[in-house]
Design an enzyme around this catalytic site. Structure first.
Site, PDB file in Angstrom:
ATOM      1  N   TYR A  32      -4.361  68.440  16.136  1.00  0.00           N
ATOM      2  CA  TYR A  32      -3.127  68.145  15.374  1.00  0.00           C
ATOM      3  C   TYR A  32      -2.079  67.528  16.286  1.00  0.00           C
ATOM      4  O   TYR A  32      -2.202  67.562  17.522  1.00  0.00           O
ATOM      5  CB  TYR A  32      -2.596  69.412  14.701  1.00  0.00           C
ATOM      6  CG  TYR A  32      -1.864  70.365  15.625  1.00  0.00           C
ATOM      7  CD1 TYR A  32      -2.567  71.230  16.473  1.00  0.00           C
ATOM      8  CD2 TYR A  32      -0.473  70.411  15.656  1.00  0.00           C
ATOM      9  CE1 TYR A  32      -1.897  72.104  17.313  1.00  0.00           C
ATOM     10  CE2 TYR A  32       0.200  71.285  16.499  1.00  0.00           C
ATOM     11  CZ  TYR A  32      -0.521  72.130  17.317  1.00  0.00           C
ATOM     12  OH  TYR A  32       0.143  73.003  18.160  1.00  0.00           O
ATOM     13  N   LYS A 146      -5.105  69.600  22.015  1.00  0.00           N
ATOM     14  CA  LYS A 146      -4.184  70.169  21.021  1.00  0.00           C
ATOM     15  C   LYS A 146      -4.988  70.558  19.774  1.00  0.00           C
ATOM     16  O   LYS A 146      -4.930  69.911  18.742  1.00  0.00           O
ATOM     17  CB  LYS A 146      -3.079  69.167  20.714  1.00  0.00           C
ATOM     18  CG  LYS A 146      -1.817  69.778  20.151  1.00  0.00           C
ATOM     19  CD  LYS A 146      -0.677  68.764  20.123  1.00  0.00           C
ATOM     20  CE  LYS A 146       0.525  69.297  19.407  1.00  0.00           C
ATOM     21  NZ  LYS A 146       1.089  70.518  20.017  1.00  0.00           N
ATOM     22  N   GLU A 178       2.429  78.373  30.253  1.00  0.00           N
ATOM     23  CA  GLU A 178       3.345  77.638  29.376  1.00  0.00           C
ATOM     24  C   GLU A 178       3.775  78.565  28.241  1.00  0.00           C
ATOM     25  O   GLU A 178       3.376  79.734  28.212  1.00  0.00           O
ATOM     26  CB  GLU A 178       2.653  76.401  28.799  1.00  0.00           C
ATOM     27  CG  GLU A 178       1.396  76.688  27.995  1.00  0.00           C
ATOM     28  CD  GLU A 178       0.748  75.441  27.417  1.00  0.00           C
ATOM     29  OE1 GLU A 178       1.408  74.380  27.326  1.00  0.00           O
ATOM     30  OE2 GLU A 178      -0.430  75.528  27.021  1.00  0.00           O
ATOM     31  N   LEU A 202      -0.947  72.338  27.852  1.00  0.00           N
ATOM     32  CA  LEU A 202      -0.890  71.054  27.142  1.00  0.00           C
ATOM     33  C   LEU A 202       0.075  70.130  27.893  1.00  0.00           C
ATOM     34  O   LEU A 202       1.153  70.569  28.310  1.00  0.00           O
ATOM     35  CB  LEU A 202      -0.387  71.263  25.700  1.00  0.00           C
ATOM     36  CG  LEU A 202      -0.330  69.977  24.863  1.00  0.00           C
ATOM     37  CD1 LEU A 202      -1.751  69.536  24.465  1.00  0.00           C
ATOM     38  CD2 LEU A 202       0.524  70.181  23.616  1.00  0.00           C
TER      39      LEU A 202
HETATM   40  C1  LIG Z   1       0.745  75.023  23.640  1.00  0.00           C
HETATM   41  C2  LIG Z   1       1.802  73.938  23.653  1.00  0.00           C
HETATM   42  N1  LIG Z   1       2.295  73.527  24.836  1.00  0.00           N
HETATM   43  C3  LIG Z   1       3.244  72.569  24.902  1.00  0.00           C
HETATM   44  C4  LIG Z   1       3.746  71.993  23.754  1.00  0.00           C
HETATM   45  C5  LIG Z   1       4.809  70.916  23.875  1.00  0.00           C
HETATM   46  O1  LIG Z   1       4.210  69.680  23.611  1.00  0.00           O
HETATM   47  P1  LIG Z   1       5.051  68.469  23.004  1.00  0.00           P
HETATM   48  O2  LIG Z   1       6.224  68.278  23.959  1.00  0.00           O
HETATM   49  O3  LIG Z   1       4.110  67.325  22.993  1.00  0.00           O
HETATM   50  O4  LIG Z   1       5.526  68.897  21.648  1.00  0.00           O
HETATM   51  C6  LIG Z   1       3.253  72.379  22.493  1.00  0.00           C
HETATM   52  C7  LIG Z   1       3.818  71.714  21.263  1.00  0.00           C
HETATM   53  N2  LIG Z   1       3.492  72.248  20.046  1.00  0.00           N
HETATM   54  C8  LIG Z   1       3.971  71.589  18.859  1.00  0.00           C
HETATM   55  C9  LIG Z   1       5.370  71.076  18.951  1.00  0.00           C
HETATM   56  O5  LIG Z   1       6.063  71.601  17.810  1.00  0.00           O
HETATM   57  N3  LIG Z   1       5.267  72.486  17.177  1.00  0.00           N
HETATM   58  C10 LIG Z   1       4.026  72.537  17.761  1.00  0.00           C
HETATM   59  O6  LIG Z   1       3.102  73.261  17.470  1.00  0.00           O
HETATM   60  C11 LIG Z   1       2.258  73.365  22.438  1.00  0.00           C
HETATM   61  O7  LIG Z   1       1.760  73.783  21.253  1.00  0.00           O
END
Ligand SMILES: Cc1ncc(COP(=O)(O)O)c(CN[C@@H]2CONC2=O)c1O
Length: 283
Positions: A32, A146, A178, A202
């Site tokens: 996603y 992701k 993270e 990620l």
């Molecule tokens: C596990 C994880 N790490 C880091 C990030 C930050 O990545 P981005 O800067 O590319 O958003 C996300 C974003 N998760 C998305 C962002 O908003 N909701 C979510 O599930 C994430 O799910």
């Protein structure tokens, strides 16, 4: 009513149906992305779409559209729904097939879904910061993908939510990785620290933009993982994600960070980040 994409059909959300043997539904066998929209403008859409295709490749899921077509579909969805500020959620699964763990032999058509959600910027969190807790990182070892497999993140976030906290800061054997849905950063004596890019986290798009902001404001960056003890002793902490932007962390477990309010460097990063947003009114 806002429209959604189900494969190449733009339809009302209530018209959409998902097959019970869709592998996303049964196995979480899919990926996603969440792409932010500000005043009708997609933000970092190229980077999100690039990551979407890379993750699909990692899982050997064939996306039946070119990147240009994908970008056009996302742009069309934002236009159709007259989205101002909010985000696009998009996902693709390996498709529908009789339930077996191994990949279905007949290469079913992947199932693509995308929809929009209105949502203002998280101004209170950006201004005041958020509370967080530590949680064991019990996720699989391909966190660079992701994936729709989010149970490890869901359980950690649920525990944080139950304790009135915004995010769970994950750690493996005392090494901070993270957030459950964000990247995390610490600043100590004018140097920024964060976990290096590898399979344990990620590679966040917001993380990339934020590191560019660090270069612009002259903040040295060390991509080195922090221990929980180091994390708690940082002068400043913050997290980044598409939906959270650059959100200060003012508490981790019972430890108040710095003086209990967002730090100076974090404020400078927020200002540099905000300057990159498409024709935004500065908050
Ligand atoms: C596990 C994880 N790490 C880091 C990030 C930050 O990545 P981005 O800067 O590319 O958003 C996300 C974003 N998760 C998305 C962002 O908003 N909701 C979510 O599930 C994430 O799910």
């Amino acid at each position: 009513m806002s429209k959604i994409w189900l494969n190449e059909q733009l339809m009302e959300q209530q018209q959409a149906t998902v097959q019970i043997e869709d592998r996303g539904f049964q196995f979480g066998d899919g990926i996603y992305e969440v792409i932010k929209v500000y005043n009708g403008n997609l933000f970092t859409a190229e980077q999100h779409i690039d990551r979407f295709y890379r993750c699909a490749d990692e899982l050997k899921i064939v996306i039946p559209y070119t990147k240009d077509k994908m970008h056009q579909m996302i742009y069309e969805l934002v236009e159709e729904n007259e989205l101002g500020t909010g985000h696009v959620y998009m996902q693709i699964t390996r498709g529908v097939a009789p339930r077996t763990h191994y990949f279905p032999g007949n290469n079913p058509q992947a199932t693509f879904v995308a929809y929009t959600t209105e949502g203002a910027r998280p101004v209170n969190n950006l201004k005041n910061g958020v509370k967080t807790i530590f949680q064991d990182d019990i996720r699989w070892l391909r966190c660079d993908i992701k994936s729709l497999n989010l149970l490890g993140a869901v359980l950690a976030k649920q525990t944080a939510h139950e304790q009135g906290c915004y995010e769970a800061v994950l750690h493996r054997d005392e090494i901070v990785t993270e957030g459950s849905s964000s990247n995390v950063f610490g600043i100590k004596e004018g140097v920024l620290y964060t976990h290096p890019i590898n399979n344990y986290i990620l590679n966040g798009i917001t993380r990339m933009v934020m590191l560019e902001c660090c270069r612009e404001i002259g903040l040295p960056v060390v991509e080195e993982a922090m221990t929980k003890t180091q994390f708690k002793s940082m002068d400043e902490l913050f997290l980044t994600s598409t939906t959270s932007e650059v959100t200060p962390i003012v508490q981790i477990d019972e430890v108040v960070v710095g003086e209990g309010h967002p730090g100076e460097w974090t404020r400078k990063i927020q200002q540099a980040f905000e300057a990159k947003l498409p024709n935004m009114l500065v908050i």
